[in-house]
Design an enzyme around this catalytic site. Structure first.
Site, mmCIF file in Angstrom:
data_model
loop_
_atom_site.group_PDB
_atom_site.id
_atom_site.type_symbol
_atom_site.label_atom_id
_atom_site.label_comp_id
_atom_site.label_asym_id
_atom_site.label_seq_id
_atom_site.Cartn_x
_atom_site.Cartn_y
_atom_site.Cartn_z
ATOM 1 N N THR A 140 -6.257 3.573 -11.231
ATOM 2 C CA THR A 140 -7.710 3.548 -11.463
ATOM 3 C C THR A 140 -8.192 4.736 -12.302
ATOM 4 O O THR A 140 -7.542 5.768 -12.390
ATOM 5 C CB THR A 140 -8.448 3.556 -10.114
ATOM 6 N N GLY A 162 -5.186 -3.634 -14.553
ATOM 7 C CA GLY A 162 -6.510 -3.058 -14.724
ATOM 8 C C GLY A 162 -7.484 -4.154 -15.121
ATOM 9 O O GLY A 162 -7.577 -4.520 -16.282
ATOM 10 N N LYS A 176 0.856 -1.190 0.000
ATOM 11 C CA LYS A 176 0.000 0.000 0.000
ATOM 12 C C LYS A 176 0.892 1.242 0.000
ATOM 13 O O LYS A 176 1.925 1.276 0.677
ATOM 14 C CB LYS A 176 -0.875 -0.021 1.256
ATOM 15 N N GLY A 183 -11.117 -3.067 -11.696
ATOM 16 C CA GLY A 183 -11.846 -4.277 -12.063
ATOM 17 C C GLY A 183 -12.088 -4.371 -13.570
ATOM 18 O O GLY A 183 -11.636 -3.520 -14.354
ATOM 19 N N CYS A 227 -2.669 8.772 -7.886
ATOM 20 C CA CYS A 227 -3.816 8.416 -7.040
ATOM 21 C C CYS A 227 -4.960 9.403 -7.281
ATOM 22 O O CYS A 227 -4.799 10.603 -7.060
ATOM 23 C CB CYS A 227 -3.431 8.427 -5.564
HETATM 24 C C1 LIG Z 1 -9.065 -0.642 -2.654
HETATM 25 C C2 LIG Z 1 -7.953 -0.191 -3.547
HETATM 26 C C3 LIG Z 1 -6.864 0.493 -3.024
HETATM 27 C C4 LIG Z 1 -5.824 0.914 -3.850
HETATM 28 N N1 LIG Z 1 -4.751 1.570 -3.301
HETATM 29 C C5 LIG Z 1 -3.708 1.929 -4.089
HETATM 30 C C6 LIG Z 1 -2.557 2.557 -3.530
HETATM 31 O O1 LIG Z 1 -2.447 2.780 -2.330
HETATM 32 N N2 LIG Z 1 -1.534 2.891 -4.384
HETATM 33 C C7 LIG Z 1 -1.592 2.640 -5.739
HETATM 34 O O2 LIG Z 1 -0.643 2.940 -6.452
HETATM 35 N N3 LIG Z 1 -2.673 2.032 -6.291
HETATM 36 C C8 LIG Z 1 -3.722 1.673 -5.500
HETATM 37 N N4 LIG Z 1 -4.808 1.048 -6.060
HETATM 38 C C9 LIG Z 1 -4.835 0.770 -7.522
HETATM 39 C C10 LIG Z 1 -4.395 -0.670 -7.823
HETATM 40 O O3 LIG Z 1 -3.072 -0.888 -7.375
HETATM 41 C C11 LIG Z 1 -4.491 -1.004 -9.323
HETATM 42 O O4 LIG Z 1 -3.555 -0.218 -10.029
HETATM 43 C C12 LIG Z 1 -5.883 -0.738 -9.919
HETATM 44 O O5 LIG Z 1 -6.886 -1.114 -9.004
HETATM 45 C C13 LIG Z 1 -6.114 -1.466 -11.247
HETATM 46 O O6 LIG Z 1 -5.976 -2.861 -11.118
HETATM 47 P P1 LIG Z 1 -7.219 -3.876 -10.794
HETATM 48 O O7 LIG Z 1 -8.342 -3.527 -11.746
HETATM 49 O O8 LIG Z 1 -6.666 -5.250 -10.997
HETATM 50 O O9 LIG Z 1 -7.604 -3.625 -9.366
HETATM 51 C C14 LIG Z 1 -5.872 0.643 -5.239
HETATM 52 C C15 LIG Z 1 -6.981 -0.067 -5.773
HETATM 53 C C16 LIG Z 1 -8.001 -0.484 -4.953
HETATM 54 C C17 LIG Z 1 -9.160 -1.238 -5.557
#
Ligand SMILES: Cc1cc2nc3c(=O)[nH]c(=O)nc-3n(C[C@H](O)[C@H](O)[C@H](O)COP(=O)(O)O)c2cc1C
Length: 318
Positions: free
Chosen positions: A195, A245, A47, A219, A132
């Protein structure tokens, strides 16, 4: 599937598997150890940590949507002092590489936090979260501007020799320009994408569902956007890309490799099934074997090449 080479090199970091657990979605791996074999994943990205402690955004912070998840955690974390004193030592016990993630609101703070975190042996590499979307406009400022991206990456590059992965935002018009700037400023690799900005509204209460009003969408809903971002970034740089992603299956992961990613990260999917990363590794091996290939490197960026028998129209197609 024995003999399949799924290893990947990201800067100086050599990983046996190309699967990273995305920042904010896997803790430091501790809670997942009961359900998953951490020796079968490439690395955990921690995190994001900031200079000062942060309580994060008001609740609710998570809202499910039809094909994704909206989150607005707001970078909740204990701050770098507490983190170094109480958290980092235990990362040495993980059977996989542990990558630190740094967030900040100024160039100086990015460099300060990176320098302190990267100095620890438990931290194999640094991911720079300059993207972020959940902390007001400041959070994405860096990743939305090529000049600022260059400035922050140069400052951080100057304080660490460890592998530096720069995480980019999809909320931009020209990701290729930002990717190129990050590379020329000294990034060893890129993480693509963070995201997408989003919002959900309760039509009975006439209020946004997230306490922060807006959030970041992750997601399956964002996968095509992410694949395109990887494709465009990969054509602009020669450093490795960690694609992410909406990856839930090996087939999803393969889209990213073919688009130009050298590794992938799995985030939201871990919340529904912590065994997905290991399943993806096994199925990637089987995919290569079925095609007589020995290494994932054989398919990276090959989306334009074509494989197998081209589709033939049969009969009258008008
Ligand atoms: C609950 C949550 C918390 C996240 N916290 C961070 C974070 O602290 N730092 C970061 O770089 N990305 C953070 N992300 C983004 C994820 O690392 C990832 O890049 C993004 O969700 C896309 O991948 P996914 O669709 O497989 O989740 C967070 C995503 C989620 C869902």
């Amino acid at each position: 599937m024995s003999g399949m080479d799924l290893s990947v090199k990201i800067g100086k970091l050599e990983l046996p598997y190309p699967t990273l657990m995305a920042s904010g979605c896997y803790g430091s791996g501790e809670e997942f150890e009961a359900f998953a074999d951490l020796s079968k994943i490439g690395a955990v990205v921690l995190k994001s940590v900031t200079r000062e402690p942060r309580l994060g955004n008001p609740m609710p912070r998570l809202v499910p949507t039809p094909a994704g998840l909206l989150n607005a955690i707001g970078l909740q974390n204990p701050g770098i002092d507490w983190y170094l004193e109480h958290e980092v030592a235990k990362f040495a016990q993980r059977p996989c590489a542990v990558i630190g993630s740094v967030a900040a609101f100024s160039v100086d703070d990015y460099a300060y936090v990176t320098q302190r975190l990267a100095a620890r042996d438990e931290i194999a590499a640094i991911e720079l979260n300059i993207s972020c979307p959940n902390v007001g406009s400041e959070g994405e400022t860096f990743a939305c501007d090529p000049a600022l991206t260059g400035k922050v990456v140069r400052a951080v590059r100057a304080v660490t020799g460890k592998t530096l992965i720069v995480k980019l935002s999809p909320n931009v018009t020209d990701i290729a320009a930002i990717a190129a700037e990050a590379e020329s400023a000294g990034a060893d690799a890129l993480a693509v994408i963070n995201t997408l900005r989003g919002m959900s509204i309760d039509v009975h209460a006439w209020k946004p569902r997230l306490g922060n009003l807006t959030g970041g969408l992750s997601g399956p809903a964002i996968r095509p956007v992410a694949v395109l971002a990887v494709y465009e970034a990969a054509r602009a740089v020669s450093i490795p890309i960690v694609g992410q992603g909406g990856i839930e299956t090996a087939s999803d992961a393969l889209e990213f490799f073919l688009a130009g990613a050298s590794a992938i990260a799995i985030g939201t999917a871990n919340f529904t099934d912590p065994r997905i990363p290991e399943k993806i590794v096994n199925e990637l091996g089987a995919y290569l074997e079925a095609r007589g290939l020995r290494s994932l490197r054989d398919i990276v960026g090959k989306a334009n090449v074509g494989f197998g028998t081209p589709f033939q129209y049969e009969g009258d197609v008008g």
